[in-house]
Design an enzyme around this catalytic site. Sequence first.
Site, PDB file in Angstrom:
ATOM      1  N   VAL A   1      51.968  72.572  65.188  1.00 54.78           N
ATOM      2  CA  VAL A   1      53.387  72.041  65.703  1.00 54.78           C
ATOM      3  C   VAL A   1      53.111  70.520  65.720  1.00 54.78           C
ATOM      4  O   VAL A   1      52.041  70.154  66.054  1.00 54.78           O
ATOM      5  CB  VAL A   1      53.597  72.689  67.200  1.00 54.78           C
TER       6      VAL A   1
ATOM      7  N   ASP B   1      31.991  85.886  72.664  1.00 53.80           N
ATOM      8  CA  ASP B   1      32.387  86.458  71.585  1.00 53.80           C
ATOM      9  C   ASP B   1      31.797  85.299  70.288  1.00 53.80           C
ATOM     10  O   ASP B   1      32.894  84.815  69.462  1.00 53.80           O
ATOM     11  CB  ASP B   1      34.033  86.366  71.650  1.00 53.80           C
TER      12      ASP B   1
END
Length: 609
Positions: free
Chosen positions: A51, A158
């Site tokens: 963006v 993770d």
Amino acid sequence: MVRLNSCTDGRDREPTTFFQRGDRISDEIGHEEFYIESYLGKGGFAECFSVKSSRFKERFALKIVDKAKLNDPYQTKMRREINLHKSVSHRNIVTLHGSFQDHNYFYLVMELCREHTLLSLVNQSESGHLTEGDSRRYLGGILAAVRYLLQRNILHRDLKPGNVLIGMNGDVKLADFGLAILRQDLNPASVSGTPNYLAPEGNASLQILLKRGHSEYSEVWSIGCILYCMLVGRPPFETDNLEDTYARIRACDYNFPSWLQVSVLAKQLIQCCLNREPDMRPSIASIQNDTWMHQGDVQTPVIMRTKSMKELYVNDVNGNLIMRDKSSRPKSTVDLMATSFSRYENKPRRKSVVGSHDSGFGSDPDISRRPLLATAVSIYLNDIGALLSNSCSFILSPSPMPDVFVSKWVDYSNRRGFGCQLSDGSLSVKFNEGLCLSWPYSSSTILYATTPFSIPRRMHLLDIHDGNLTQNHIEIARQYREYMNRELADCEVVLPTRGERRYDSPYLVANHLDSNYLIMVFSDGTVQVNLMKKRTKIVLWNDTSSRCTSIAVMERGFIPQAYRIQSGRIYGTKLTHSLFGMLRDVRHAIASECDFLHASRKPIQSTEC
């Protein structure tokens, strides 16, 4: 909270995104607007877009999380992710610049890293794995980020190649704090992570026995798995199903392939990290000081790239895309191919270093044919642009249907490559390492090119040896064909028979897949764009008889139509509103998405669309 990659059929998946290019998102409290420019990827509950900020005139990555999918009424985990990510600042961690929310979504404004993930680097490497020098460099950045987090009492939980971003200069950026947690908030009975990188003490079936969960040493286990993956090309405990993977983790059952050269010091470091007993694993600081980490000359691995499609074109006075330094239009795509063979076959090849980022036509050390295909594609863009601009000199006229089109496809590029079946039954596969092949139906001869733009060769199935084209390639191609014939329905469009074809079926040289488009570029200059949401195929090719750009439209539920874009004519077929919209979408897709720098690796998907 175990994250799994699903294996889905393209007919069942939802090719939709929260937002589309051009949408505007407003942060009313911060008095800032973000304009969506491109789609970057998605995770379990989130999608990420590139963006542009109205306030700072800069580009960011905007992570958008759907609140309805969180299954967390108080959004506790989402708020924890934001707070933890906002609290850290390190050169090897993606920066979170801010966040806001509305009734439906959370928005995280992050540093934009445009290049690779570590996973895509491994998958796209020519050898199928990274060198020890590159692996050492990347591991150093990961260790620095994890050590910083541990000093702040944060466990990432993770760690995996897909969550490690790599910039153009080789900088490592650790991303995705969705499972991160403060050590004091840790529940020893919790299970978090990705199975292939999950330590035994993170496995629910072992927790009662081990009486411990995540810690610095479970992070070390994940780092050992990452290092193994970089050096070997796959996770150490990977299997076809989750239970077998967990069984191998519990038994610490892995090995190093005999055909692969991995140094003794690297093996020893991996073995230390993958010790079944957490207390026997080294600390992060110990790994940083390991002998292997300080071996050799550690140079920054620079990701090379060729010019993108956008860099190959300029705009003329009418806004149409034209090829740089091209003063005249080639006669036809077939003429281009014939010219390319005669022009280059007697000249020595000039090799150039091309990395895994390229124009979208694939990575290829022999780029002699690349400009020819780029020119052919630019002609399509120019002609469609002239037609859509209502130029009085360009009209549509009826045309015969193309000789072939893609009727089925299967995307297994996270492991092998992309395959498709043409309407004449021939199979084309573009392997991750760059080799492309065409296998005609009921034929014992393969047409293949070692890289997308190198000169193709023919080889009989009985003559295949362990060179560039191997029996392994043939077996994988056979599996693709069997899967598509078994699992995917035949296309409802049947082309008229025109007698025996006098040339080989083209082979795929480039492809791009996202939720809106599937773009496939073939060796003869044919381009097919599948509009995923409209379930429509658009085929572009150069008609050799008229030397005009031809367009075939195959829309589900309608009779297929084909047209030529001709110049210098007054009367022609009316350009309907529906066709106008589809051609506009196709032109936009080819012009903006043929730069495949950010294509992510996905689990196997397939469709007849």
